[in-house]
Scaffold this motif. Sequence first.
Motif, PDB file in Angstrom:
ATOM      1  N   ILE A 428      43.278  16.932  20.352  1.00 40.13           N
ATOM      2  CA  ILE A 428      44.354  17.424  19.484  1.00 40.13           C
ATOM      3  C   ILE A 428      44.819  16.320  18.534  1.00 40.13           C
ATOM      4  CG2 ILE A 428      46.743  18.234  19.494  1.00 40.13           C
ATOM      5  CD1 ILE A 428      46.090  19.678  22.140  1.00 40.13           C
ATOM      6  N   ALA A 429      44.950  15.115  19.074  1.00 43.81           N
ATOM      7  CA  ALA A 429      45.404  13.995  18.219  1.00 43.81           C
ATOM      8  C   ALA A 429      44.388  13.700  17.110  1.00 43.81           C
ATOM      9  CB  ALA A 429      45.629  12.752  19.087  1.00 43.81           C
ATOM     10  N   ALA A 430      43.099  13.739  17.437  1.00 42.74           N
ATOM     11  CA  ALA A 430      42.051  13.481  16.432  1.00 42.74           C
ATOM     12  C   ALA A 430      42.068  14.553  15.348  1.00 42.74           C
ATOM     13  CB  ALA A 430      40.684  13.432  17.122  1.00 42.74           C
ATOM     14  N   ALA A 431      42.274  15.816  15.786  1.00 43.33           N
ATOM     15  CA  ALA A 431      42.297  16.919  14.816  1.00 43.33           C
ATOM     16  C   ALA A 431      43.470  16.754  13.871  1.00 43.33           C
ATOM     17  CB  ALA A 431      42.379  18.250  15.555  1.00 43.33           C
ATOM     18  N   VAL A 432      44.599  16.348  14.403  1.00 49.10           N
ATOM     19  CA  VAL A 432      45.770  16.151  13.557  1.00 49.10           C
ATOM     20  C   VAL A 432      45.527  15.014  12.582  1.00 49.10           C
ATOM     21  CG1 VAL A 432      48.201  15.436  13.591  1.00 49.10           C
ATOM     22  CG2 VAL A 432      47.372  17.112  15.272  1.00 49.10           C
ATOM     23  N   ILE A 437      44.380  13.088   7.060  1.00 47.44           N
ATOM     24  CA  ILE A 437      43.544  12.307   6.126  1.00 47.44           C
ATOM     25  C   ILE A 437      43.065  13.203   4.984  1.00 47.44           C
ATOM     26  CG2 ILE A 437      41.349  11.072   5.878  1.00 47.44           C
ATOM     27  CD1 ILE A 437      41.797  10.029   8.751  1.00 47.44           C
ATOM     28  N   ILE A 438      42.574  14.405   5.361  1.00 45.49           N
ATOM     29  CA  ILE A 438      42.081  15.330   4.326  1.00 45.49           C
ATOM     30  C   ILE A 438      43.215  15.715   3.396  1.00 45.49           C
ATOM     31  CG2 ILE A 438      41.153  17.639   3.918  1.00 45.49           C
ATOM     32  CD1 ILE A 438      39.602  17.311   6.563  1.00 45.49           C
ATOM     33  N   TYR A 439      44.400  15.943   3.972  1.00 46.61           N
ATOM     34  CA  TYR A 439      45.548  16.346   3.174  1.00 46.61           C
ATOM     35  C   TYR A 439      45.918  15.270   2.155  1.00 46.61           C
ATOM     36  CZ  TYR A 439      50.366  17.490   2.017  1.00 46.61           C
ATOM     37  OH  TYR A 439      51.531  17.746   1.348  1.00 46.61           O
ATOM     38  N   PHE A 440      45.990  14.030   2.605  1.00 48.82           N
ATOM     39  CA  PHE A 440      46.363  12.943   1.685  1.00 48.82           C
ATOM     40  C   PHE A 440      45.276  12.684   0.632  1.00 48.82           C
ATOM     41  CE2 PHE A 440      49.377  11.780   5.137  1.00 48.82           C
ATOM     42  CZ  PHE A 440      50.536  11.845   4.391  1.00 48.82           C
ATOM     43  N   ARG A 441      44.039  12.819   1.012  1.00 46.75           N
ATOM     44  CA  ARG A 441      42.966  12.649   0.022  1.00 46.75           C
ATOM     45  C   ARG A 441      43.098  13.700  -1.072  1.00 46.75           C
ATOM     46  NH1 ARG A 441      37.366  11.449   3.336  1.00 46.75           N
ATOM     47  NH2 ARG A 441      37.866   9.257   3.904  1.00 46.75           N
ATOM     48  N   ASN A 442      43.360  14.916  -0.706  1.00 43.10           N
ATOM     49  CA  ASN A 442      43.494  15.969  -1.707  1.00 43.10           C
ATOM     50  C   ASN A 442      44.686  15.721  -2.612  1.00 43.10           C
ATOM     51  OD1 ASN A 442      41.259  17.337  -0.761  1.00 43.10           O
ATOM     52  ND2 ASN A 442      42.457  18.659   0.653  1.00 43.10           N
ATOM     53  N   LYS A 443      45.741  15.200  -2.043  1.00 46.48           N
ATOM     54  CA  LYS A 443      46.924  14.888  -2.823  1.00 46.48           C
ATOM     55  C   LYS A 443      46.606  13.825  -3.869  1.00 46.48           C
ATOM     56  CE  LYS A 443      50.443  17.365  -1.392  1.00 46.48           C
ATOM     57  NZ  LYS A 443      51.234  18.179  -2.335  1.00 46.48           N
ATOM     58  N   ARG A 444      45.863  12.792  -3.462  1.00 49.44           N
ATOM     59  CA  ARG A 444      45.511  11.726  -4.410  1.00 49.44           C
ATOM     60  C   ARG A 444      44.663  12.295  -5.559  1.00 49.44           C
ATOM     61  NH1 ARG A 444      43.751   6.540  -0.747  1.00 49.44           N
ATOM     62  NH2 ARG A 444      45.849   6.032   0.046  1.00 49.44           N
TER      63      ARG A 444
END
Length: 452
Positions: A428-432, A437-444
Amino acid sequence: MHKLNHPRFLIPATMDKGAVYSCIISTVLAFWIQTNVAGFEVWINTNPPAVEFGDSLEVNCSTTCADPSMTVEYKPGIHPNRTNSRDWITDRFPSIQNWDLVVPCSIICLSDNNKLKEEKKVVTVYNRELKITSPPEVLKVNKTYSLECIGPRVYPKNKLILTWLRGSEIVQRVSTGEKGSPDEDKRLWNVFNLTASGSDDGQEYTCLAEVDLGSNTTKPITNSSVTLQTYYPPTEAQVRKTADDWIEGKSQTLSCNAAGNPAPQVSWIKDEQIYFGEKLHIPSVQLRDGGQYVCRVTNEYGSKISSLNAVIMYKPQNTSISVNNKTVSGSPIHVSKGDEVTMTCDTNGNPPATFQWEAPSKGSNDETGPPGVLRISRATSEHHGIYKCRATNKYGTDENEVDIRVKGQTSARRLAAKVLGFTSVAIIAAAVLITMIIYFRNKRKESKKQQE
């Protein structure tokens, strides 16, 4: 007819001819011996041997003399109906009206040189007028009373015997050596003094009048009885029960048998409470019914008590378990690996119960000790689980249990659960983390596009 009644001529009707001839020869021989050796004999027989005043009587005078001159004379005024033969005279009295009846029989034997023999017999004459004087209607125990019996008129008076009987037991017998006078009515008395006892209550006392016939024989002529009643204190107070055992939930009835006069009052005492009546019924026995029951019987002359101790029988109940001398209250008991564990089972019951333990597994280092004790010398994982104690007697069974938890020892199942739990958390921790990471990359990327 009279010759056949004579002792010399008694021949049974069923006797055969040979026996008859033998009897005749014996009789003739006896007659010859009597007349030629011992001389002639004279007999006086009366029927009955003693006569009641006013009844009939037959008197027979007989002889063995072959050529007798016979005379039977009574005092003036007595005239029987007479029949006679050569060697016997029979007198019949339709009704005896004289108290003095003497039979004088005189015989001169002409064939025996005119020898004279005389016999005289006094016939006993009696009536049945017997009287007893009863004591008071009710007697008191240990007090002396007199039972008086006045006999009937008898002449000669010395022929009368008066006897007091208690039931069939002779308690006092009297007679007199005096003949008395035929012209006087002087009765014989028998006064029996008794000290009343409880056993005399309902007892029959009888005065019996007899006349002496001689040769140790008597003839009963009349009797009278009285039944006594006595007042006495209770003689017993015996407690009985309908059931052998006092069993919890079953019925029991106590009875108290009492004997006394007047009839005693019966009361029961239990735990300082008083109950009245001969019987005490308990429809359903409870533990509180155990203890001593006292029966008391009382009348105005005394009292008596008897007691019984009731012991209640019941199945085991309130079974409890203690671990290392600490009573189990229902929550799991935690012990450490390697500890010594002592489990003790206790119960209430009567008779005492036997104990049986049921363990989750058969440990290699556990043992039973005194009744109801299970000991584990060194706790291990195999001792982990629920232990049951079963208490049993003849009336039923009761049981209890304890949950033993062994600390410091993890089982494979618990280890697997822990590993699975850690793995799930890590996933669960790895999935979060990946999602962030994916979320912040998309934001950048979006931010750069906007700047361009």
